[in-house]
Design an enzyme around this catalytic site. Sequence first.
Site, PDB file in Angstrom:
ATOM      1  N   HIS A   1       0.840  -1.198   0.000  1.00  0.00           N
ATOM      2  CA  HIS A   1       0.000   0.000   0.000  1.00  0.00           C
ATOM      3  C   HIS A   1       0.871   1.242   0.000  1.00  0.00           C
ATOM      4  O   HIS A   1       1.854   1.328   0.733  1.00  0.00           O
ATOM      5  CB  HIS A   1      -0.918   0.012   1.227  1.00  0.00           C
ATOM      6  CG  HIS A   1      -2.049   0.987   1.122  1.00  0.00           C
ATOM      7  ND1 HIS A   1      -1.860   2.349   1.190  1.00  0.00           N
ATOM      8  CD2 HIS A   1      -3.378   0.804   0.935  1.00  0.00           C
ATOM      9  CE1 HIS A   1      -3.022   2.965   1.052  1.00  0.00           C
ATOM     10  NE2 HIS A   1      -3.964   2.046   0.894  1.00  0.00           N
TER      11      HIS A   1
ATOM     12  N   HIS B   1      -7.726   8.592   4.038  1.00  0.00           N
ATOM     13  CA  HIS B   1      -6.266   8.671   3.994  1.00  0.00           C
ATOM     14  C   HIS B   1      -5.700   9.713   4.949  1.00  0.00           C
ATOM     15  O   HIS B   1      -4.592  10.197   4.761  1.00  0.00           O
ATOM     16  CB  HIS B   1      -5.791   8.880   2.552  1.00  0.00           C
ATOM     17  CG  HIS B   1      -6.011   7.663   1.722  1.00  0.00           C
ATOM     18  ND1 HIS B   1      -5.215   6.540   1.812  1.00  0.00           N
ATOM     19  CD2 HIS B   1      -6.987   7.353   0.836  1.00  0.00           C
ATOM     20  CE1 HIS B   1      -5.672   5.613   0.992  1.00  0.00           C
ATOM     21  NE2 HIS B   1      -6.753   6.081   0.395  1.00  0.00           N
TER      22      HIS B   1
END
Length: 568
Positions: A221, A322
């Site tokens: 990621h 995020h």
Amino acid sequence: MPASISRSTYASMFGPTTGDRLRLGDTELVIEVERDLTTYGEEVKFGGGKVIRDGMGQSQRTRAEGAMDTVITNALIVDWTGIYKADVGLRDGRIAKIGKAGNPDTQPGVDIVIGPGTEIIAGEGRILTAGGMDAHIHFICPQQIEDSLHSGITTMLGGGTGPAHGTLATTCTPGPWHIGRMLQAADAFPINLAFAGKGNASLPAGLEEQVRAGASCLKLHEDWGTTPAAIDCCLSVADRMDVQVMIHTDTLNESGFVENTLAAIGGRTIHAFHTEGAGGGHAPDIIKVVGAANVIPSSTNPTMPYTANTVEEHLDMLMVCHHLDRSIPEDVAFAESRIRKETIAAEDILHDMGAFSVISSDSQAMGRVGEVITRTWQTAHKMKVQRGRLAEETGANDNQRVRRYIAKYTINPAIAHGLSRHIGSVEEGKRADLVLWQPAFFGAKPDLVLLGGMIVCAQMGDPNGSIPAQPYYSRPMFGAFGGALHASAVTFVSQAAAEDGVGERLRLQKGTLAVEGTRDIGKADMKLNVHRPSIEVNPETYEVRADGELLTCQPLAELPLAQRYFLY
């Protein structure tokens, strides 16, 4: 004397047969029964005055003599393998036989034996599918599992430890300690689970210990740093230990562009998450990887399908998921770089062409865990309305399109993650993780969900009613409780963990099954979704072309399988 009845009368008694057509929910999708494995005049059906009675459709044979545990009668199977009518026999939590059920002492052609110990589930007029698999789960809260299961998903794969900030953004269960705790937590839930370790490291030791601890796959990621070195290290470990790697690439292109990432991957098998890019990845052209032979491309469901509200809602989702700050211009620019209506529109068309192979959720981290199945069929409907029938269709039906789309959340994620020996389709020998649907509610609300051959949830009425009366809604059933839960569901782990006795070491109550065959596969192994177009993205306008053809479609303002199904 043989008797003849009309098709409508036959369908009302035994369900549709060869040549009959029916609509899926309130969509524009129409399926046609391709074949019927039952025998006209010898159909079995349960009920007062019906066939499955002692000495008639029910034999005297014991379980030891081959009688089934459960038979689903006259079901219309909708699967990547076909759309057909059959009886389905279940034994020991698996699909033992698909064919003709009954009493072999009184009926011809019986290959599924009904005995005194056999339970019956009436499949007449219902659709039977494999349980869905959601391969992009952020395990942010355990309540996700209930929503997912009651939508028809029977296997969830992903990572996380709860609402920690690493989990809110990335699908990783990092390290042996966390993996052990999550494997133990999995014992509480009536669903198959598998966990992803963190794949971001430049040296292998930290990744190998996670696979040995029970991680069934590794996740790269960008929030942990998806650099070329990390990609190469992770894939090298995966190749040695036979686990899949999922990748969320570098949106900011800090450590390279999409071409650099493909070079680091080096032709090795990888599952590319949210390949359109709104969920993350090289901006603006991560979508190019759908043309690579070694890349298994998937979508997450917030962009599926493209509607009037899709673009507007995404900015807020990004800021939360995020850990971004609206007061920081760079954070806002990061978010805005990912939301492109042009690539979102192209994604729908690429799914319809079979270029995208998998659909998943991205649960609570820019995805809705209970809507994988619904949004898959909404997308298929949208493409039918906007693009018409597929060129490969034969007859007045949408069978090819329906088979293509159901593969995206059943067999293809199972193949991608090494689980297809056990789950992913309605085939003999596989686990009886099955979903029954009323055709009018197909894609919206399952009627019954079976896990390992036992009903774990179902539409159920008032428990205090003299009969199951309204209000009807999906509720947990006996398979979701006590020891039955542990016998019905499994946890998927790496082969290394299975050989190391992870179940005994952690005193797990659920059985464990090892993933296998994840490294020598690619796009060509994705059922009915193998198309590999050459993709070009205009860096200024974001227009997407496949083999030179502009891919664009309009957003829909109204969808099927929506508000009329969910008034409360």
